[in-house]
Write a protein that holds these residues in place. Structure first.
Motif: not given
Length: 510
Positions: A152, A146, A154, A148-149, A178-181, A32, A176, A34
């Motif tokens: 992003n 990716s 993963v 959510g975006d 720590d992505i807030k979905l 990911r 997924v 990040s």
């Protein structure tokens, strides 16, 4: 014992074409993108898969044996919760991208707060140069996922399986993190190509099909059944690990753990014993391990149904579960064999000289290993009873520490033998199987020996084609056997771990 079914490829191609007109498989994990993640541990459960055959109803009607084979494979490599969700009408995508090289169909997808999974069909003449039974090469898919975006990316895992002359199926799974979905999630899958690659680590023998099959779609997130905050702390070598929570979804149960950022690496890569109030131990998979600015974050997945369970105990440990042995100066692991219940057991060593079949043709000739041995340390019944192939199917082997494996199927074709096993309990050392005939001659899926500190260079090491602890099934491919002979199957023994009770964390589910 089953024989392989030959399907007329020209009829299949016609049926597939009509279906399309009517309706109009391990690469390295991706990390990911990040700055918060500086280290990744088992970020993706590597799950194999195959398409469910929902896009091409004409094929299913014309060749019902295809549907049966596809569904059998889906259920062999995915947890039931995932395969059941993918079969659901609401999870259909049916997005088709076609160019001159391949037709790629994204059939179904589903996700919860922790994992995403999708199944795809790929049709291309590229597959004609690859045989699924080929032990010298593997088939890979190159892709990005990716969530959510589209920026992003993963961590992902994928397994691709050829199912016909010009057709393969692909299951993609991603963490997924720590992505807030939201309830309706944007997903992007970029399939960038396929590879047929040699199993030999030093080989550059690669055939490639490059392209850009990019999918952009939305998938509804399944609702969690319940989430319980826990906050149970233990001390590991002076550092703290905390059981933060458990969340139960229709796909799996997820245990969240945190630990001091500078905790020892042995605990970062720890295993976990998870036992319920009835004493049942559960297979589990660490699907995420990363650091943020405060601590390590781990996610452990359990794929069994916990709806009637009152409590769980989870204990991290670092001991190896296999039983090491050293024979003729070589490192091996102890194994056990099929035997009748109540048999008197003895501990034996079986050795033979290294043979040409143990080595690739380009490797050091077998006679150069003169005096060296291939050895096995076995638990075997004193009677040494052997079984026909049909007698072996359905037989269970006690593998130690409350675990066992059941022989679900043995299939022999003109090239090799496929053995499918069902794992019972949290059996975690199934990485080799050996068939012994009545002369104790071995037909194996991997050699646990070293030759003067070096592994033999042999393709058999790669024969553990599919080992999927999520579904509890494992498939091994070994050399072709004589179906008229009798055999014993040997698998590794799992030793009982002496758990530290001070390291146990508790979960109350009721």
């Amino acid at each position: 014992m089953k024989n392989n079914i030959n399907i007329p490829k020209e009829k299949l191609n016609q049926a597939v074409s009509r279906g399309i007109e009517k309706g109009r498989q391990e690469k390295p994990m991706k990390i990911r993108n990040s700055s918060m993640i500086i280290k990744r541990v088992a970020s993706v459960v590597v799950i194999g898969g195959i398409s469910l055959g929902l896009t091409f109803p004409v094929v299913v009607q014309a060749f019902p044996n295809i549907e049966s084979a596809i569904i059998d494979f889906v259920e062999s490599v995915l947890p039931k919760s995932y395969s059941n969700k993918l079969k659901h009408e609401s999870k259909k995508n049916n997005i088709v991208i076609s160019d001159g090289k391949a037709i790629v169909t994204l059939e179904n997808s589903t996700l919860d707060n922790y994992q995403f999974i999708a199944n795809m069909i790929i049709e291309s003449d590229f597959f004609k140069q690859y045989e699924e039974s080929d032990l010298e090469h593997n088939l890979y898919a190159n892709l990005e996922v990716s969530i959510g975006d589209n920026k992003n990316i993963v961590g992902w895992g994928a397994h691709i399986r050829k199912i016909d002359d010009n057709k393969a199926s692909l299951v993609v799974t991603a963490d997924v993190g720590d992505i807030k979905l939201e309830d309706n999630v944007d997903v992007y899958i970029k399939l960038q190509g396929l590879e047929i690659q040699s199993n030999e680590w030093k080989s550059n023998d690669i055939k490639e099909l490059k392209g850009n099959w990019d999918f952009s779609f939305k998938t509804d997130k399944v609702e969690s059944i319940k989430r319980i905050n826990i906050k149970d702390e233990i001390e590991l070598d002076g550092k703290t690990m905390t059981l933060e929570s458990i969340e139960v979804t229709p796909l799996a149960s997820y245990i969240k753990l945190t630990a001091d950022e500078n905790i020892s690496d042995k605990w970062v890569f720890a295993s976990y014993k998870i036992v319920d109030n009835n004493g049942k131990a559960y297979r589990n998979a660490q699907i995420d391990g990363h650091t943020d600015e405060k601590a390590w974050n781990f996610t452990i997945a359990i794929y069994d149904d916990l709806s009637n369970i009152e409590s769980l105990k989870i204990t991290p440990y670092t001991d190896e579960q296999s039983i090491p042995s050293k024979i003729h100066g070589q490192d091996i692991i102890k194994m056990t064999t099929t035997m009748d219940e109540g048999s008197e057991v003895e501990d034996i060593i079986v050795s033979r000289p290294v043979e040409k079949r143990d080595l690739n043709v380009d490797a050091k000739p077998a006679h150069k290993y003169e005096g060296e041995k291939i050895s096995y340390n076995l638990n075997i019944d004193k009677e040494k009873k052997f079984y026909t192939i049909d007698e072996l199917i359905g037989k269970s082997i006690n593998t130690g520490d409350g675990t066992s494996v059941t022989i679900k199927d043995i299939t022999v074709n003109d090239k090799n033998t496929t053995i499918m096993l069902k794992v019972n309990g949290d059996y975690n050392v199934l990485s080799q199987v050996v068939l012994f005939d009545e002369d104790m001659r071995d037909i194996y899926s991997g050699i646990y020996v070293t030759h003067k500190g070096k592994w033999p260079s042999n393709s058999h090491w790669n024969n553990a084609k599919d080992t999927h602890y999520a579904s509890g099934l494992a498939t091994f491919i070994i050399d072709k056997i004589d179906v008229n002979k009798k055999y014993k199957l040997a698998v590794p023994i799992q030793k009982e771990i002496n758990l530290n009770s001070g390291h146990t964390m508790n979960i109350n589910l009721k």
